[in-house]
Scaffold this motif. Structure first.
Motif, PDB file in Angstrom:
ATOM      1  N   ALA A 206       0.817  -1.212   0.000  1.00 11.03           N
ATOM      2  CA  ALA A 206       0.000   0.000   0.000  1.00 11.03           C
ATOM      3  C   ALA A 206       0.854   1.268   0.000  1.00 11.03           C
ATOM      4  O   ALA A 206       0.386   2.319  -0.442  1.00 11.03           O
ATOM      5  N   ARG A 207       2.088   1.181   0.483  1.00 14.84           N
ATOM      6  CA  ARG A 207       2.952   2.365   0.473  1.00 14.84           C
ATOM      7  C   ARG A 207       3.339   2.781  -0.938  1.00 14.84           C
ATOM      8  O   ARG A 207       3.809   3.900  -1.159  1.00 14.84           O
ATOM      9  N   LEU A 208       3.149   1.896  -1.904  1.00 12.57           N
ATOM     10  CA  LEU A 208       3.436   2.215  -3.299  1.00 12.57           C
ATOM     11  C   LEU A 208       2.191   2.838  -3.928  1.00 12.57           C
ATOM     12  O   LEU A 208       1.118   2.242  -3.898  1.00 12.57           O
ATOM     13  N   PRO A 209       2.290   4.030  -4.496  1.00 11.53           N
ATOM     14  CA  PRO A 209       1.096   4.750  -4.951  1.00 11.53           C
ATOM     15  C   PRO A 209       0.418   4.121  -6.163  1.00 11.53           C
ATOM     16  O   PRO A 209      -0.726   4.480  -6.464  1.00 11.53           O
ATOM     17  N   ASN A 210       1.079   3.203  -6.838  1.00 11.84           N
ATOM     18  CA  ASN A 210       0.500   2.567  -8.028  1.00 11.84           C
ATOM     19  C   ASN A 210      -0.199   1.251  -7.694  1.00 11.84           C
ATOM     20  O   ASN A 210      -0.333   0.369  -8.540  1.00 11.84           O
ATOM     21  N   THR A 211      -0.675   1.118  -6.461  1.00 15.84           N
ATOM     22  CA  THR A 211      -1.353  -0.104  -6.043  1.00 15.84           C
ATOM     23  C   THR A 211      -2.723   0.211  -5.460  1.00 15.84           C
ATOM     24  O   THR A 211      -2.915   1.241  -4.808  1.00 15.84           O
ATOM     25  N   VAL A 212      -3.662  -0.698  -5.706  1.00 18.21           N
ATOM     26  CA  VAL A 212      -4.991  -0.664  -5.089  1.00 18.21           C
ATOM     27  C   VAL A 212      -5.339  -2.098  -4.720  1.00 18.21           C
ATOM     28  O   VAL A 212      -4.624  -3.034  -5.086  1.00 18.21           O
ATOM     29  N   ALA A 213      -6.441  -2.275  -3.989  1.00 17.58           N
ATOM     30  CA  ALA A 213      -6.796  -3.623  -3.551  1.00 17.58           C
ATOM     31  C   ALA A 213      -8.303  -3.805  -3.581  1.00 17.58           C
ATOM     32  O   ALA A 213      -9.068  -2.841  -3.522  1.00 17.58           O
ATOM     33  N   LYS A 214      -8.703  -5.066  -3.658  1.00 16.73           N
ATOM     34  CA  LYS A 214     -10.119  -5.417  -3.698  1.00 16.73           C
ATOM     35  C   LYS A 214     -10.562  -6.041  -2.380  1.00 16.73           C
ATOM     36  O   LYS A 214      -9.926  -6.963  -1.863  1.00 16.73           O
ATOM     37  N   LEU A 215     -11.688  -5.528  -1.879  1.00 13.88           N
ATOM     38  CA  LEU A 215     -12.387  -6.172  -0.770  1.00 13.88           C
ATOM     39  C   LEU A 215     -13.234  -7.280  -1.375  1.00 13.88           C
ATOM     40  O   LEU A 215     -14.430  -7.129  -1.612  1.00 13.88           O
ATOM     41  N   SER A 216     -12.596  -8.377  -1.681  1.00 14.49           N
ATOM     42  CA  SER A 216     -13.250  -9.497  -2.371  1.00 14.49           C
ATOM     43  C   SER A 216     -12.707 -10.794  -1.814  1.00 14.49           C
ATOM     44  O   SER A 216     -11.619 -10.834  -1.238  1.00 14.49           O
ATOM     45  N   GLY A 217     -13.474 -11.868  -1.985  1.00 17.87           N
ATOM     46  CA  GLY A 217     -12.996 -13.188  -1.610  1.00 17.87           C
ATOM     47  C   GLY A 217     -12.829 -13.417  -0.120  1.00 17.87           C
ATOM     48  O   GLY A 217     -12.218 -14.416   0.285  1.00 17.87           O
ATOM     49  N   LEU A 218     -13.345 -12.532   0.717  1.00 18.30           N
ATOM     50  CA  LEU A 218     -13.087 -12.647   2.153  1.00 18.30           C
ATOM     51  C   LEU A 218     -13.939 -13.724   2.810  1.00 18.30           C
ATOM     52  O   LEU A 218     -13.484 -14.408   3.729  1.00 18.30           O
ATOM     53  N   VAL A 219     -15.172 -13.891   2.355  1.00 14.84           N
ATOM     54  CA  VAL A 219     -16.035 -14.884   3.020  1.00 14.84           C
ATOM     55  C   VAL A 219     -15.509 -16.298   2.840  1.00 14.84           C
ATOM     56  O   VAL A 219     -15.728 -17.162   3.695  1.00 14.84           O
ATOM     57  N   THR A 220     -14.802 -16.553   1.759  1.00 12.00           N
ATOM     58  CA  THR A 220     -14.266 -17.893   1.548  1.00 12.00           C
ATOM     59  C   THR A 220     -12.894 -18.068   2.185  1.00 12.00           C
ATOM     60  O   THR A 220     -12.394 -19.195   2.263  1.00 12.00           O
ATOM     61  N   GLU A 221     -12.272 -16.988   2.641  1.00 15.83           N
ATOM     62  CA  GLU A 221     -11.051 -17.110   3.453  1.00 15.83           C
ATOM     63  C   GLU A 221     -11.400 -17.387   4.908  1.00 15.83           C
ATOM     64  O   GLU A 221     -10.577 -17.906   5.660  1.00 15.83           O
ATOM     65  N   ALA A 222     -12.617 -17.013   5.302  1.00 18.57           N
ATOM     66  CA  ALA A 222     -13.092 -17.300   6.656  1.00 18.57           C
ATOM     67  C   ALA A 222     -13.614 -18.736   6.727  1.00 18.57           C
ATOM     68  O   ALA A 222     -13.613 -19.466   5.728  1.00 18.57           O
ATOM     69  N   ASP A 223     -14.046 -19.154   7.885  1.00 17.58           N
ATOM     70  CA  ASP A 223     -14.727 -20.439   8.006  1.00 17.58           C
ATOM     71  C   ASP A 223     -16.040 -20.340   7.244  1.00 17.58           C
ATOM     72  O   ASP A 223     -16.906 -19.521   7.577  1.00 17.58           O
ATOM     73  N   ARG A 224     -16.190 -21.151   6.210  1.00 11.37           N
ATOM     74  CA  ARG A 224     -17.313 -20.987   5.284  1.00 11.37           C
ATOM     75  C   ARG A 224     -18.655 -21.328   5.893  1.00 11.37           C
ATOM     76  O   ARG A 224     -19.689 -20.978   5.331  1.00 11.37           O
ATOM     77  N   HIS A 225     -18.658 -21.995   7.027  1.00 14.37           N
ATOM     78  CA  HIS A 225     -19.914 -22.408   7.651  1.00 14.37           C
ATOM     79  C   HIS A 225     -20.294 -21.538   8.845  1.00 14.37           C
ATOM     80  O   HIS A 225     -21.482 -21.438   9.182  1.00 14.37           O
ATOM     81  N   THR A 226     -19.324 -20.914   9.483  1.00 13.84           N
ATOM     82  CA  THR A 226     -19.615 -20.208  10.738  1.00 13.84           C
ATOM     83  C   THR A 226     -19.241 -18.728  10.703  1.00 13.84           C
ATOM     84  O   THR A 226     -19.388 -18.040  11.712  1.00 13.84           O
ATOM     85  N   TRP A 227     -18.751 -18.196   9.563  1.00 11.13           N
ATOM     86  CA  TRP A 227     -18.241 -16.832   9.527  1.00 11.13           C
ATOM     87  C   TRP A 227     -19.345 -15.824   9.859  1.00 11.13           C
ATOM     88  O   TRP A 227     -20.532 -16.082   9.683  1.00 11.13           O
ATOM     89  N   SER A 228     -18.901 -14.672  10.324  1.00  9.34           N
ATOM     90  CA  SER A 228     -19.795 -13.541  10.552  1.00  9.34           C
ATOM     91  C   SER A 228     -19.047 -12.276  10.146  1.00  9.34           C
ATOM     92  O   SER A 228     -17.808 -12.291  10.005  1.00  9.34           O
ATOM     93  N   PRO A 229     -19.743 -11.163   9.958  1.00 10.26           N
ATOM     94  CA  PRO A 229     -19.050  -9.920   9.600  1.00 10.26           C
ATOM     95  C   PRO A 229     -17.951  -9.537  10.586  1.00 10.26           C
ATOM     96  O   PRO A 229     -16.937  -8.956  10.194  1.00 10.26           O
ATOM     97  N   SER A 230     -18.129  -9.880  11.842  1.00  9.03           N
ATOM     98  CA  SER A 230     -17.108  -9.538  12.829  1.00  9.03           C
ATOM     99  C   SER A 230     -15.793 -10.260  12.577  1.00  9.03           C
ATOM    100  O   SER A 230     -14.728  -9.777  12.982  1.00  9.03           O
ATOM    101  N   ASP A 231     -15.844 -11.412  11.917  1.00  9.13           N
ATOM    102  CA  ASP A 231     -14.610 -12.119  11.564  1.00  9.13           C
ATOM    103  C   ASP A 231     -13.824 -11.362  10.495  1.00  9.13           C
ATOM    104  O   ASP A 231     -12.590 -11.437  10.449  1.00  9.13           O
ATOM    105  N   LEU A 232     -14.534 -10.662   9.617  1.00 12.03           N
ATOM    106  CA  LEU A 232     -13.904  -9.968   8.494  1.00 12.03           C
ATOM    107  C   LEU A 232     -13.448  -8.566   8.853  1.00 12.03           C
ATOM    108  O   LEU A 232     -12.495  -8.043   8.267  1.00 12.03           O
ATOM    109  N   ARG A 233     -14.145  -7.953   9.808  1.00 14.24           N
ATOM    110  CA  ARG A 233     -13.947  -6.526  10.092  1.00 14.24           C
ATOM    111  C   ARG A 233     -12.500  -6.146  10.410  1.00 14.24           C
ATOM    112  O   ARG A 233     -12.005  -5.126   9.906  1.00 14.24           O
ATOM    113  N   PRO A 234     -11.759  -6.916  11.231  1.00 13.60           N
ATOM    114  CA  PRO A 234     -10.380  -6.494  11.538  1.00 13.60           C
ATOM    115  C   PRO A 234      -9.498  -6.404  10.292  1.00 13.60           C
ATOM    116  O   PRO A 234      -8.620  -5.534  10.221  1.00 13.60           O
TER     117      PRO A 234
END
Length: 296
Positions: A206-234
């Motif tokens: 992120a310190r490089l100005p030519n970079t951006v990122a996607k808030l994507s794919g997070l629910v499948t990085e969490a536990d797919r059966h028990t995740w909640s928004p609070s798991d993703l928020r941090p």
């Protein structure tokens, strides 16, 4: 690239707010196998997913446009995606594939641009996460290909294993003329792993100005059966601190997200996770960053 999202017949009238899903896929298994869909965990994905399947879900979720992203590294897929984009206003842009190691990358990109829908080509992606080399992005032949992507005015999407993030930092530093888009936040350790340097590596990118990122794919990085928004928020908070909302974009990662949540739920959770931001900042995450970076 002409805008298809912000045009208005009267320049004195503000364009309606557009919500962009910056990351979704489609496939037809009768046309081509998706050889990465293996094992019981991914079995629900072993069927066709089409724009006709997605369209009613985007309408219900208030999503106006999407970016269609490559799934496998074959020449035939990107022309097919461009043809879909030419025929369907839902697809505002296509992140396709070409062989970055080829000595004729520039010619290949020009050929894609000349196809029906070629004006919708906004980026290139390679499945770096499938390469055995941690430093694949730093190979000289890949560097030559990335230079051609930059010269074509396209962005480059990074889909990586976490241990490949340092090479992404290095290559983005070497090529300030190219915008790098980190998919899925670089796969944060929502399910803890050891050792973990994700937060430090993300901050370095992120310190490089030519970079951006996607808030994507997070629910499948969490536990797919028990995740909640609070798991993703941090992890979203870490990304917001590192990039800021003007360099983050929302993506559903449909249909992969369906392993953990339906489309409308993913969009709703995305909105919930940025609800504390100002209206302007939320608009950046859900439209402005993608429109700017991809030239939509």
């Amino acid at each position: 690239m002409p805008s298809t999202l912000s045009e208005t017949t009267d320049p004195t009238v503000p364009a309606p707010v557009t919500t962009i899903d910056a990351h979704q896929h489609v496939w037809d298994l009768s046309v081509r196998d998706q050889d990465w869909i293996t094992g019981p965990e991914l079995a629900p994905l072993r069927r066709d997913f089409t724009l006709d399947d997605l369209r009613p879900q985007t309408a219900a979720a208030g999503v106006d446009a999407t970016v269609l992203v490559q799934t496998i590294c074959v020449r035939e897929e990107t022309p097919e995606y461009l043809a879909l984009a030419a025929a369907d206003p839902l697809v505002a842009g296509v992140v396709g594939w070409t062989d970055l190691t080829s000595p004729v990358v520039a010619d290949a990109l020009a050929a894609l641009r000349a196809l029906p829908g070629g004006d919708r080509l906004v980026g290139i992606r390679h499945q770096v996460q499938g390469e055995n080399e941690a430093d694949w992005l730093l190979r000289p032949d890949v560097g030559r290909g990335l230079a051609a992507v930059a010269s074509a005015g396209l962005a480059y999407n990074l889909v990586l294993r976490p241990e490949q993030l340092p090479s992404a930092v290095a290559v983005a530093g070497q090529r300030p003329e190219l915008t790098f888009v980190l998919d899925h936040l670089g796969r944060p350790p929502i399910r803890p792993r050891q050792p973990d340097t994700w937060a430090a590596d993300l901050a370095a990118l992120a310190r490089l100005p030519n970079t951006v990122a996607k808030l994507s794919g997070l629910v499948t990085e969490a536990d797919r059966h028990t995740w909640s928004p609070s798991d993703l928020r941090p992890f979203v908070s870490v990304a917001l601190d590192a990039f800021g909302p003007e360099r983050l974009m929302f993506g559903s990662d449909w249909p992969v997200c369906t392993l953990a949540a339906g489309y409308e739920q993913v969009v709703a959770v995305g909105r919930e996770l940025v609800a504390d931001l100002s209206e302007h900042e939320q608009t950046a995450v859900f439209a402005g960053t993608a429109a700017r970076v991809y030239g939509l």
